[in-house]
Design an enzyme around this catalytic site. Structure first.
Site, mmCIF file in Angstrom:
data_model
loop_
_atom_site.group_PDB
_atom_site.id
_atom_site.type_symbol
_atom_site.label_atom_id
_atom_site.label_comp_id
_atom_site.label_asym_id
_atom_site.label_seq_id
_atom_site.Cartn_x
_atom_site.Cartn_y
_atom_site.Cartn_z
ATOM 1 N N GLU A 285 -0.732 -16.785 2.586
ATOM 2 C CA GLU A 285 -1.206 -16.392 3.923
ATOM 3 C C GLU A 285 -2.517 -17.050 4.332
ATOM 4 O OE1 GLU A 285 -1.108 -12.093 3.791
ATOM 5 O OE2 GLU A 285 0.989 -12.082 3.194
ATOM 6 N N GLU B 24 10.016 -12.212 0.591
ATOM 7 C CA GLU B 24 9.608 -10.791 0.712
ATOM 8 C C GLU B 24 10.500 -10.096 1.733
ATOM 9 O OE1 GLU B 24 5.372 -10.387 1.322
ATOM 10 O OE2 GLU B 24 4.890 -11.973 -0.090
HETATM 11 O O1 G3I Z 1 -2.819 1.595 -6.987
HETATM 12 C C1 G3I Z 1 -3.652 2.288 -6.052
HETATM 13 C C2 G3I Z 1 -3.792 3.712 -6.433
HETATM 14 O O2 G3I Z 1 -4.465 3.799 -7.665
HETATM 15 C C3 G3I Z 1 -4.568 4.465 -5.335
HETATM 16 O O3 G3I Z 1 -4.627 5.814 -5.637
HETATM 17 C C4 G3I Z 1 -3.890 4.278 -3.980
HETATM 18 C C5 G3I Z 1 -4.690 4.915 -2.858
HETATM 19 O O4 G3I Z 1 -4.464 4.277 -1.624
HETATM 20 O O5 G3I Z 1 -3.790 2.897 -3.723
HETATM 21 C C6 G3I Z 1 -3.035 2.193 -4.684
HETATM 22 O O6 G3I Z 1 -3.039 0.837 -4.345
HETATM 23 C C7 G3I Z 1 -2.237 0.464 -3.251
HETATM 24 C C8 G3I Z 1 -1.252 -0.595 -3.755
HETATM 25 O O7 G3I Z 1 -0.517 -1.098 -2.675
HETATM 26 C C9 G3I Z 1 -0.271 -0.042 -4.788
HETATM 27 O O8 G3I Z 1 0.515 0.947 -4.214
HETATM 28 C C10 G3I Z 1 -3.113 -0.135 -2.183
HETATM 29 O O9 G3I Z 1 -3.918 0.903 -1.603
HETATM 30 C C11 G3I Z 1 -2.287 -0.770 -1.114
HETATM 31 O O10 G3I Z 1 -3.143 -1.488 -0.214
HETATM 32 C C12 G3I Z 1 -1.337 -1.766 -1.737
HETATM 33 O O11 G3I Z 1 -0.546 -2.333 -0.726
HETATM 34 C C13 G3I Z 1 0.145 -3.511 -1.050
HETATM 35 C C14 G3I Z 1 -0.306 -4.634 -0.113
HETATM 36 O O12 G3I Z 1 0.459 -5.796 -0.328
HETATM 37 C C15 G3I Z 1 -1.754 -5.018 -0.385
HETATM 38 O O13 G3I Z 1 -1.893 -5.545 -1.687
HETATM 39 C C16 G3I Z 1 1.622 -3.256 -0.892
HETATM 40 O O14 G3I Z 1 2.037 -2.333 -1.905
HETATM 41 C C17 G3I Z 1 2.390 -4.566 -1.049
HETATM 42 O O15 G3I Z 1 3.749 -4.367 -0.733
HETATM 43 C C18 G3I Z 1 1.824 -5.603 -0.093
HETATM 44 O O16 G3I Z 1 2.493 -6.829 -0.326
HETATM 45 C C19 G3I Z 1 2.156 -7.903 0.561
HETATM 46 C C20 G3I Z 1 2.292 -9.192 -0.212
HETATM 47 O O17 G3I Z 1 1.481 -9.138 -1.356
HETATM 48 C C21 G3I Z 1 1.907 -10.388 0.668
HETATM 49 N N1 G3I Z 1 2.679 -10.410 1.889
HETATM 50 C C22 G3I Z 1 2.662 -9.163 2.660
HETATM 51 C C23 G3I Z 1 3.128 -8.005 1.764
HETATM 52 C C24 G3I Z 1 3.216 -6.753 2.547
HETATM 53 O O18 G3I Z 1 1.954 -6.398 3.010
#
Ligand code: G3I
Length: 383
Positions: free
Chosen positions: A154, A259
């Site tokens: 990205e 994705e």
């Molecule tokens: O693991 C922590 C947990 O310990 C905590 O209690 C909780 C509280 O909010 O957060 C948890 O982490 C979250 C993580 O996902 C695991 O569930 C993060 O807040 C959350 O921001 C994170 O979101 C991910 C996002 O990327 C940001 O990394 C999504 O699961 C994931 O599907 C998404 O994937 C991205 C690709 O990497 C790139 N392209 C877009 C795609 C969708 O956004």
């Protein structure tokens, strides 16, 4: 024309009788890899049902979150490989094509990476050294096991220019080339990809083409491009997806849908994207299907998936992998983005890990592929 009809009819008839016995990876085995993004519960097998589903249906895996910088390298000099090792072990044990996601991204990278002890931005050489160290530590550790890396994720804004991320601000535009060079040095055999969303949109697509041509002209190794494929029921059009695949294939790259999911919920007014920083408050009407997906929307979803796979199959010579962003509806990120706490239905398996009508539609598309090949996806594209 009659022949096409007949072949199509046979394909559908065959599909109706054999869907129950076949799996996604079997159905597409001569076309492209079929992958899913996994969470720890799946690759550590604490959720045995979902782990079994992954083993049965998919032949490639991506890590949804655990290889991101903030997880694997949370502090200077401190790496946490525990989950990443489990992820890779699951892939090796089950003979799956293991993907690495990702090495360099503007998001989910801790602020310390860009700052000195006084909280000022570090200089170019310092950041390049940190980037190199990270890429060598992570890509180097899984040499020979992770077959391909989303090296840069990205990097483009919607208008096709480079995002003004700290990577670009501090290093300059060549941070992308440097990341690919370091990744190649760290694991010379690994495939190296550029991965982004909304590459079906003209300005962003043009920006990606220019970026890739520049890398190629500079002799930088880049093997493929990932079209993330975060779609809705209507957008982008099949024509746009078809053109994007053809455009990137013409650059001599492998094209991957990295994705894939289909958002069935109403948009809170934003353009279709996958910009993780976008957030909206829950409001009336934004979460209409908490008690299940109505049959007509279920059917629309199935048709959308059938159409998407018709286009992918049309390009099966250029597409090397199609990866779903999640395994079941219950664990999709789309339940919490861009509005927290919704009930979404974007994947092929429901919350009980059972195949949905969309799963059958995808298999039917695969089993009818002789017909699809003959008509080159035109029937789907005409819709
Ligand atoms: O693991 C922590 C947990 O310990 C905590 O209690 C909780 C509280 O909010 O957060 C948890 O982490 C979250 C993580 O996902 C695991 O569930 C993060 O807040 C959350 O921001 C994170 O979101 C991910 C996002 O990327 C940001 O990394 C999504 O699961 C994931 O599907 C998404 O994937 C991205 C690709 O990497 C790139 N392209 C877009 C795609 C969708 O956004």
């Amino acid at each position: 024309m009659k022949l096409l009809y007949l072949t199509g009819f046979l394909g559908i008839a065959l599909a109706t009788t054999s869907c129950a016995q076949t799996t996604l990876k079997e159905a597409f085995k001569n076309d492209f890899l079929i992958g899913a993004a996994l969470s720890p519960a799946q690759f550590c097998e604490s959720n045995q049902v979902e782990a079994a589903l992954v083993k049965a249906q998919f032949n490639s895996i991506s890590p949804e979150n655990i290889l991101k910088w903030e997880v694997i390298h949370p502090e200077p000099g401190k790496y946490d490989f525990a989950l990443a090792d489990r992820y890779v072990e699951f892939g090796v044990t089950n003979q799956l094509a293991i993907i690495g996601h990702n090495l360099i991204w503007h998001s989910q990278t801790p602020d310390w990476v860009f700052r000195d002890a006084k909280s000022n931005y570090v200089d170019r050489d310092t950041l390049l050294a940190r980037m190199r160290e990270h890429i060598f530590a992570v890509a180097g550790r899984y040499q020979g096991k992770i077959i391909g890396w989303d090296v840069v994720n990205e990097a483009l804004a919607d208008n096709g220019t480079l995002r003004d991320s700290p990577w670009r601000k501090i290093i300059g535009d060549d941070y992308i080339a440097k990341a690919f060079e370091f990744a190649h040095e760290a694991d010379p055999q690994a495939e190296l990809y550029y991965n982004d969303f909304s590459l079906e949109n003209e300005p962003k697509q043009a920006g990606a083409v220019a970026l890739i041509k520049n890398l190629q002209a500079a002799g930088v190794k880049i093997c493929g491009v990932g079209l993330q494929g975060h779609y809705s029921l209507e957008k982008p059009t099949l024509q746009k997806i078809d053109k994007a695949i053809a455009t990137f294939a013409k650059l001599g790259l492998k094209v991957m849908v990295t994705e894939l999911d289909v958002n069935v919920l109403p948009s809170p007014g934003h353009a279709l994207s996958a910009e993780v920083s976008e957030r909206y408050r829950m409001s009336a009407g934004l979460n209409p299907y908490t008690n299940g997906l109505p049959a007509d929307v279920q059917q629309q979803l199935a048709q959308r998936y059938a159409d998407l796979f018709s286009v992918f199959l049309k390009h099966r010579g250029s597409i090397s992998r199609v990866t779903f962003w999640g395994v079941t509806d219950g664990n999709s990120w789309l339940n919490d983005w861009p509005v927290q706490g919704r009930t979404n239905y974007p994947l092929l398996f429901n919350r009980e890990s059972k195949p949905k009508p969309a799963f059958d539609a995808v298999l039917k598309t695969a089993l009818g592929k002789t017909a699809i090949k003959l008509s080159a996806g035109e029937s789907a594209l005409a819709r």
